[in-house]
Design an enzyme around this catalytic site. Structure first.
Site, mmCIF file in Angstrom:
data_model
loop_
_atom_site.group_PDB
_atom_site.id
_atom_site.type_symbol
_atom_site.label_atom_id
_atom_site.label_comp_id
_atom_site.label_asym_id
_atom_site.label_seq_id
_atom_site.Cartn_x
_atom_site.Cartn_y
_atom_site.Cartn_z
ATOM 1 N N SER A 79 0.832 -1.200 0.000
ATOM 2 C CA SER A 79 0.000 0.000 0.000
ATOM 3 C C SER A 79 0.872 1.258 0.000
ATOM 4 O O SER A 79 1.677 1.465 -0.910
ATOM 5 C CB SER A 79 -0.955 -0.053 1.194
ATOM 6 O OG SER A 79 -2.002 0.864 1.055
ATOM 7 N N ASP A 89 -9.480 -5.408 -4.515
ATOM 8 C CA ASP A 89 -8.889 -4.401 -3.627
ATOM 9 C C ASP A 89 -9.793 -3.179 -3.622
ATOM 10 O O ASP A 89 -9.910 -2.464 -4.616
ATOM 11 C CB ASP A 89 -7.496 -4.033 -4.134
ATOM 12 C CG ASP A 89 -6.702 -3.206 -3.142
ATOM 13 O OD1 ASP A 89 -7.306 -2.346 -2.468
ATOM 14 O OD2 ASP A 89 -5.478 -3.401 -3.058
ATOM 15 N N HIS A 98 -7.412 -5.874 -0.319
ATOM 16 C CA HIS A 98 -6.227 -5.046 -0.107
ATOM 17 C C HIS A 98 -5.278 -5.688 0.897
ATOM 18 O O HIS A 98 -4.063 -5.708 0.695
ATOM 19 C CB HIS A 98 -6.670 -3.661 0.383
ATOM 20 C CG HIS A 98 -5.555 -2.671 0.482
ATOM 21 N ND1 HIS A 98 -4.821 -2.272 -0.608
ATOM 22 C CD2 HIS A 98 -5.041 -1.997 1.554
ATOM 23 C CE1 HIS A 98 -3.908 -1.390 -0.233
ATOM 24 N NE2 HIS A 98 -4.014 -1.204 1.072
#
Length: 276
Positions: free
Chosen positions: A97, A227, A256
């Site tokens: 991320s 995601d 995610h």
């Protein structure tokens, strides 16, 4: 507790496990978490003979709650200070991320010999926010909403995110882990509200396009097709086109936070890429 001190006096906490002469793997966590988010992967790669290192980004976890420096240039400089202090060579950098953005900026600027490969998992590059040059991005209103929720009640917000879209626990049939939710909240609340607030701009508005183009090392781009935090169409699918030596691996239906929900799938794939 192990720390380094950066040029501006910030102390960066890090974990460093395994043989000092083994190939190092450096893990970069997502927002608003800490090095603890990598416990599964650190134990996995430690078991395969690697030296594993993970740090808490400034303002996060056990690192200094600084007044400033909550942007990608400083994040990357902090990583450079850590890798210099440990004199890491031929390292693999893995970022999730926001951490994927940090990896991208660091690797693009890293000293020769420091980096062997990189892995971006559910990562934010090239750029998240919608603009004339990025029409498929998320509207700025989405990120303003994150800022508003953080200001209104950070403790509740940090329950809502992992309970819902982060791990895909809002999907029908999802196997919900209360432990993951609680651990996400614990990590988030260790950090500073100002750092988390400013980091939203850092992960959503930083354009990593030129960084991606400069990275010559092999890069694995791994992303779940479900995601809900960093949509794949405007991240991984674009990033791999900018990387000179990038490989895209997609995971149908995974969220995610797939590193935590499905490590038995993701970890072996990362190991195979590192060994290849």
């Amino acid at each position: 507790m192990t720390h380094i001190t950066t040029a501006d006096g910030t102390t960066i906490f890090y974990k460093d496990w395994g043989p000092r002469d083994a190939q190092p793997i450096v893990f970069h966590h997502g927002w608003p978490l800490s090095a603890d988010d990598w416990d599964n992967q650190m134990m996995y790669f430690l078991g395969h003979g690697y030296r594993v290192i993970a740090h808490d980004r400034r303002g996060h976890g056990r690192s200094t709650q600084t007044a400033g420096g909550h942007e990608m240039d400083t994040y990357a400089a902090d990583v450079a200070a850590l890798t210099d202090a440990l004199d890491l060579k031929n390292a693999v950098h893995i970022g999730h991320s926001t951490g994927g953005g940090e990896v991208t900026r660091y690797v693009a600027r890293a000293k020769a010999g420091r980096v062997a490969k990189a892995i971006l998992v559910g990562a934010v590059p090239p750029v998240m926010v919608k603009s004339a040059s990025n029409p498929g991005g998320l509207p700025i209103d989405v990120f303003d909403g994150l800022r508003s929720a953080l200001l209104a009640n950070r403790a509740q917000f940090f329950i809502d995110v992992p309970t819902g879209p982060f791990y895909g626990f809002n999907r029908e049939g999802a196997k919900v882990s209360q432990g993951l939710i609680d651990n996400w909240w614990r990590q988030g609340m260790m950090g500073a509200a100002n750092a988390h607030y400013e980091c939203i701009k850092a992960f959503s508005e930083t354009d990593f396009s030129e960084d991606l183009k400069q990275i010559q090392q092999p890069v694995l781009v791994a992303h779940g097709t479900d995601d809900q935090i960093v949509p794949i169409a405007d991240s991984a699918e674009l990033a791999v086109k900018l990387l000179p030596n990038g490989i895209l691996k997609t995971y149908p239906g995974l969220p995610h936070g797939m590193l935590s929900t499905h490590p038995e799938i993701i970890n072996p794939d990362m190991l195979a890429f590192i060994k290849a």
